[in-house]
Design a protein around this motif. Structure first.
Motif, mmCIF file in Angstrom:
data_model
loop_
_atom_site.group_PDB
_atom_site.id
_atom_site.type_symbol
_atom_site.label_atom_id
_atom_site.label_comp_id
_atom_site.label_asym_id
_atom_site.label_seq_id
_atom_site.Cartn_x
_atom_site.Cartn_y
_atom_site.Cartn_z
ATOM 1 N N VAL A 177 48.329 31.011 40.707
ATOM 2 C CA VAL A 177 47.730 31.105 42.034
ATOM 3 C C VAL A 177 47.174 32.501 42.280
ATOM 4 O O VAL A 177 46.131 32.676 42.925
ATOM 5 C CB VAL A 177 48.759 30.718 43.126
ATOM 6 N N GLU A 178 47.848 33.525 41.746
ATOM 7 C CA GLU A 178 47.360 34.895 41.887
ATOM 8 C C GLU A 178 46.143 35.136 41.005
ATOM 9 O O GLU A 178 45.222 35.869 41.384
ATOM 10 C CB GLU A 178 48.474 35.887 41.537
ATOM 11 N N VAL A 179 46.122 34.521 39.814
ATOM 12 C CA VAL A 179 44.937 34.623 38.951
ATOM 13 C C VAL A 179 43.723 34.084 39.685
ATOM 14 O O VAL A 179 42.649 34.709 39.717
ATOM 15 C CB VAL A 179 45.165 33.844 37.634
ATOM 16 N N THR A 180 43.885 32.909 40.290
ATOM 17 C CA THR A 180 42.780 32.310 41.042
ATOM 18 C C THR A 180 42.329 33.227 42.172
ATOM 19 O O THR A 180 41.126 33.409 42.398
ATOM 20 C CB THR A 180 43.222 30.950 41.615
ATOM 21 N N LYS A 181 43.275 33.824 42.870
ATOM 22 C CA LYS A 181 42.948 34.723 43.979
ATOM 23 C C LYS A 181 42.176 35.937 43.495
ATOM 24 O O LYS A 181 41.191 36.357 44.119
ATOM 25 C CB LYS A 181 44.233 35.150 44.679
ATOM 26 N N GLN A 182 42.597 36.518 42.374
ATOM 27 C CA GLN A 182 41.904 37.697 41.850
ATOM 28 C C GLN A 182 40.464 37.378 41.455
ATOM 29 O O GLN A 182 39.559 38.184 41.677
ATOM 30 C CB GLN A 182 42.672 38.252 40.646
ATOM 31 N N VAL A 183 40.248 36.204 40.872
ATOM 32 C CA VAL A 183 38.888 35.821 40.491
ATOM 33 C C VAL A 183 38.054 35.547 41.739
ATOM 34 O O VAL A 183 36.892 35.954 41.834
ATOM 35 C CB VAL A 183 38.896 34.593 39.554
ATOM 36 N N ARG A 184 38.655 34.858 42.714
ATOM 37 C CA ARG A 184 37.922 34.563 43.948
ATOM 38 C C ARG A 184 37.533 35.847 44.679
ATOM 39 O O ARG A 184 36.432 35.956 45.225
ATOM 40 C CB ARG A 184 38.776 33.682 44.870
ATOM 41 N N GLU A 185 38.428 36.828 44.694
ATOM 42 C CA GLU A 185 38.165 38.094 45.387
ATOM 43 C C GLU A 185 37.389 39.081 44.520
ATOM 44 O O GLU A 185 37.179 40.217 44.909
ATOM 45 C CB GLU A 185 39.486 38.704 45.839
ATOM 46 N N PHE A 192 37.264 37.581 35.004
ATOM 47 C CA PHE A 192 37.452 36.133 34.920
ATOM 48 C C PHE A 192 38.938 35.863 34.787
ATOM 49 O O PHE A 192 39.749 36.791 34.646
ATOM 50 C CB PHE A 192 36.673 35.521 33.749
ATOM 51 N N GLY A 193 39.314 34.599 34.868
ATOM 52 C CA GLY A 193 40.723 34.255 34.794
ATOM 53 C C GLY A 193 40.973 33.112 33.831
ATOM 54 O O GLY A 193 40.069 32.322 33.540
ATOM 55 N N ILE A 194 42.202 33.022 33.343
ATOM 56 C CA ILE A 194 42.629 31.922 32.475
ATOM 57 C C ILE A 194 44.001 31.483 32.980
ATOM 58 O O ILE A 194 44.952 32.279 32.961
ATOM 59 C CB ILE A 194 42.724 32.338 31.000
ATOM 60 N N CYS A 195 44.111 30.234 33.430
ATOM 61 C CA CYS A 195 45.375 29.815 34.030
ATOM 62 C C CYS A 195 45.451 28.305 34.202
ATOM 63 O O CYS A 195 44.505 27.578 33.899
ATOM 64 C CB CYS A 195 45.550 30.492 35.392
#
Length: 319
Positions: free
Chosen positions: A142-150, A155-158
């Motif tokens: 959920v934090e990976v997604t937040k970092q990519v969104r912000e 990029f993120g992998i999760c």
């Protein structure tokens, strides 16, 4: 809309005619210009006529005794010299611009991202762009997604439970989870176990091991096995879940391909079920609104190409 007369001049003008005219203006002679350009005199005369016809203006006044530029000719010569002077600087300017890709890439990823494709992409990227740098930031999905969104991560992998409409998702790989215990557990080393043998056992797991979260299939399997409802230890880190399993806190889920080496080394023991295991998909997350530097674009391109060129069966681990 039709192009203006000036626009047509810019796009249709033969720049070789300008080069010839500059030489004519400098040497003040058609004959000498032909010698400098290594051309025949009629070719140079014809070039001057074509340029005057294209511009619709007289550029040179000449007869047997004089050779003078007209006012328009002097203006064209001055501007042409500036143009060719700028062009002559290009080799020097380009030598000062490095083809090396520099910049920093921040990758946000879940702790249990284990894929040879990622390792290969990182290796290929470093060999191709050794001056670029990388940060790997491990966090809950959920934090990976937040970092990519912000846009704090390149990029993120999760894992993904719910898709964010602001992000783009590419299926990276699929992994299968199984239950394991450590050497001190009473079930360690026992053969021919069934799911019923796990009933009432204490367990450890990931923070996302919930019916409503990314590890929903694992949560359903834990419920089916009737493990003790009170999970004695949780973590967002695979290494810490593994630590708790090895320490004997309880049975825990791990990706099969990640646990394979520990099983071979006798550190972990695989538990039932041994078939029809829960499958979990891992995604590559990108944000189209993020302004990427050259390094970020290069690494995302490298990884995306590897993913798209690799059949999904070859990106399925532990089936």
């Amino acid at each position: 809309m039709l192009p203006s007369r000036n626009d047509r001049l810019i796009w249709e003008l033969d720049w070789n005619l300008l080069r010839t005219f500059v030489v004519i203006a400098e040497v003040k002679s058609i004959t000498r210009a032909a010698e400098r350009l290594n051309l025949k005199q009629p070719s140079v005369s014809n070039a001057l006529r074509r340029l005057e016809a294209r511009l619709g203006r007289k550029l040179v006044e000449r007869d047997a005794t004089r050779f003078e530029l007209t006012d328009v000719g002097r203006l064209l010569y001055e501007q042409s010299v500036e143009v060719f002077g700028t062009i002559s600087q290009l080799p020097l300017l380009m030598r000062g611009v490095s083809d090396d890709v520099t910049g920093h890439v921040t990758i946000a990823l879940a702790s249990h991202v284990v894929s040879p494709l990622l390792d290969r992409a990182l290796g290929d990227f470093h060999r191709t762009y050794p001056r670029a740098s990388i940060t790997l930031s491990v966090a809950p999905s959920v934090e990976v997604t937040k970092q990519v969104r912000e846009r704090r991560a390149s990029f993120g992998i999760c894992l993904v439970s719910q898709r964010d409409p602001a992000l783009d998702y590419l299926a990276f790989y699929r992994e299968f989870f199984g239950f394991f215990c450590g050497p001190g557990h009473r079930l360690y080393g026992r053969q021919n176990l069934t799911l019923a043998d796990l009933e009432g056992e204490s367990s450890v797991s990931f923070q996302t091991d919930h019916i409503s979260d990314a590890l929903r299939p694992v949560a359903l399997l834990r419920s089916e096995a009737k493990l003790d409802a009170n999970v004695v230890g949780v973590s967002s880190s695979l290494e810490e879940v593994r630590r708790m399993i090895l320490a004997g806190l309880g049975i825990g889920p791990l990706p099969l391909h990640v646990a394979r080496r520990d099983v071979a080394d006798g550190l972990l023991w695989p538990l039932p079920p041994y078939a029809a295991l829960p499958a979990i998909d891992i995604y590559l997350l990108t944000n189209a609104e993020k302004v990427l530097n050259r390094a970020e674009r290069a690494l995302i391109g490298t990884l995306t190409d590897l993913i798209e060129q690799t059949p999904f069966d070859d990106r399925t681990y532990g089936a």
